[in-house]
Design a protein around this motif. Structure first.
Motif, PDB file in Angstrom:
ATOM      1  N   VAL A 172     -45.846   9.159   1.431  1.00  0.00           N
ATOM      2  CA  VAL A 172     -45.627   8.326   0.249  1.00  0.00           C
ATOM      3  C   VAL A 172     -44.148   7.965   0.207  1.00  0.00           C
ATOM      4  O   VAL A 172     -43.288   8.793   0.539  1.00  0.00           O
ATOM      5  N   GLY A 173     -43.857   6.720  -0.148  1.00  0.00           N
ATOM      6  CA  GLY A 173     -42.467   6.287  -0.138  1.00  0.00           C
ATOM      7  C   GLY A 173     -42.147   5.352  -1.284  1.00  0.00           C
ATOM      8  O   GLY A 173     -43.010   4.971  -2.086  1.00  0.00           O
ATOM      9  N   TYR A 174     -40.865   4.952  -1.344  1.00  0.00           N
ATOM     10  CA  TYR A 174     -40.393   4.041  -2.383  1.00  0.00           C
ATOM     11  C   TYR A 174     -39.397   3.069  -1.773  1.00  0.00           C
ATOM     12  O   TYR A 174     -38.477   3.480  -1.045  1.00  0.00           O
ATOM     13  N   LYS A 175     -39.581   1.789  -2.063  1.00  0.00           N
ATOM     14  CA  LYS A 175     -38.672   0.749  -1.581  1.00  0.00           C
ATOM     15  C   LYS A 175     -37.687   0.429  -2.698  1.00  0.00           C
ATOM     16  O   LYS A 175     -38.052  -0.136  -3.721  1.00  0.00           O
ATOM     17  N   PHE A 176     -36.422   0.808  -2.494  1.00  0.00           N
ATOM     18  CA  PHE A 176     -35.420   0.666  -3.543  1.00  0.00           C
ATOM     19  C   PHE A 176     -34.873  -0.760  -3.627  1.00  0.00           C
ATOM     20  O   PHE A 176     -34.640  -1.276  -4.717  1.00  0.00           O
TER      21      PHE A 176
END
Length: 276
Positions: A91-95
């Protein structure tokens, strides 16, 4: 002022008003039709995403050794570690458009190890030492997306985390003798790190295909205790477990927020002028 003079003044004003109205209508008809420029929809950036990966691992040669209580440390020759498969999820997040990070968990199937150990009672020959090594890794990764061309986004990145390295099915075979097997397995946690590069292709605004390369360092590993050697407390050590991974995966982006429209769309830099 007489009533006749007042009527004349109102008549002149009425004629002037009609003339202005006709002039304005003619001027408006002469103007070009207004151009309504369509502002394209700004694609969503940033937000949470899920990922899944499969890959193929090519291990470099580890350094096998055994600490014999009589002759000391014996370094193995012709070390080999077979290739293996891996599967992972995260799981990730694109800042921003250029930076994202994710937390991933990978499992790497058992890879067969083989090495040749000096064998004192074998008259200068070597015993064949084998084992199976499988790995779980938990990694925190950061990526720099360089830019996007025709929906293709190349990137570079690095990761750090922990590797759970398990050694099982340990066997030793002396020339002309029976094979000795050691039951059980030994596992340990190591510091792990990785460097990666690749590119993603946006199939839709939400779905992307990711193809990349990853260099991974998994630390060291140890076998179970060799109960029939010396004091029965010695272990085979496998140092410098490093691998090259070819990975293929998919990402689903939830698009949690949208980028702001460019300044030029909101506030045109040039005034609107009429050209004749």
């Amino acid at each position: 002022m007489k009533d006749q003079d007042m009527g004349s003044v109102f008549k002149q004003l009425s004629l002037a008003g009609v003339a202005m109205a006709v002039s304005t209508a003619v001027f408006a008809a002469d103007m070009p039709a207004p151009i309504i420029e369509h502002i394209p929809e700004v694609p969503a950036v940033g937000g949470w995403y899920l990922r899944g990966d499969i890959g193929y691992k090519l291990y470099e040669e580890p350094k096998g050794s055994f600490n014999d209580p009589v002759v000391g440390n014996l370094r193995f020759r012709s070390n080999e570690l077979d290739d293996a498969w891996m599967i992972g999820a995260g799981v990730g997040y694109k800042f921003t458009d250029y930076f994202r990070a994710d937390l991933t968990v990978d499992y790497e199937t058992p890879a067969g190890y083989k090495g040749l150990a000096p064998c004192a009672p074998c008259f200068g020959s070597y015993s064949v030492e084998t084992a199976d090594i499988d790995v779980w890794t938990v990694m925190l990764n950061g990526y720099v997306d360089i830019g996007t061309w025709y929906n293709i986004t190349p990137y570079v990145g690095a990761g750090i985390g922990a590797a759970w390295v398990n050694v099982s099915n340990v066997k030793s075979t002396n020339p002309g003798a029976a094979t000795t097997s050691y039951d059980g397995s030994h596992s340990q946690w190591n510091l792990a790190w990785a460097l990666m590069a690749g590119a993603s292709y946006a199939v839709t605004p939400n779905w992307s295909i990711d193809a990349g390369y990853r260099y991974k360092n998994l630390g060291d590993a140890k076998s179970v205790k060799l109960h029939n050697v010396g004091t029965g407390q010695s272990r085979v050590k496998y140092k410098d477990l490093t691998a090259h991974e070819i990975r293929l995966g998919v990402r689903y982006n939830f698009d949690s927020y949208a980028a702001s429209a460019p300044q030029s769309m909101l506030y045109p830099s040039e005034p609107i002028t009429r050209r004749f």
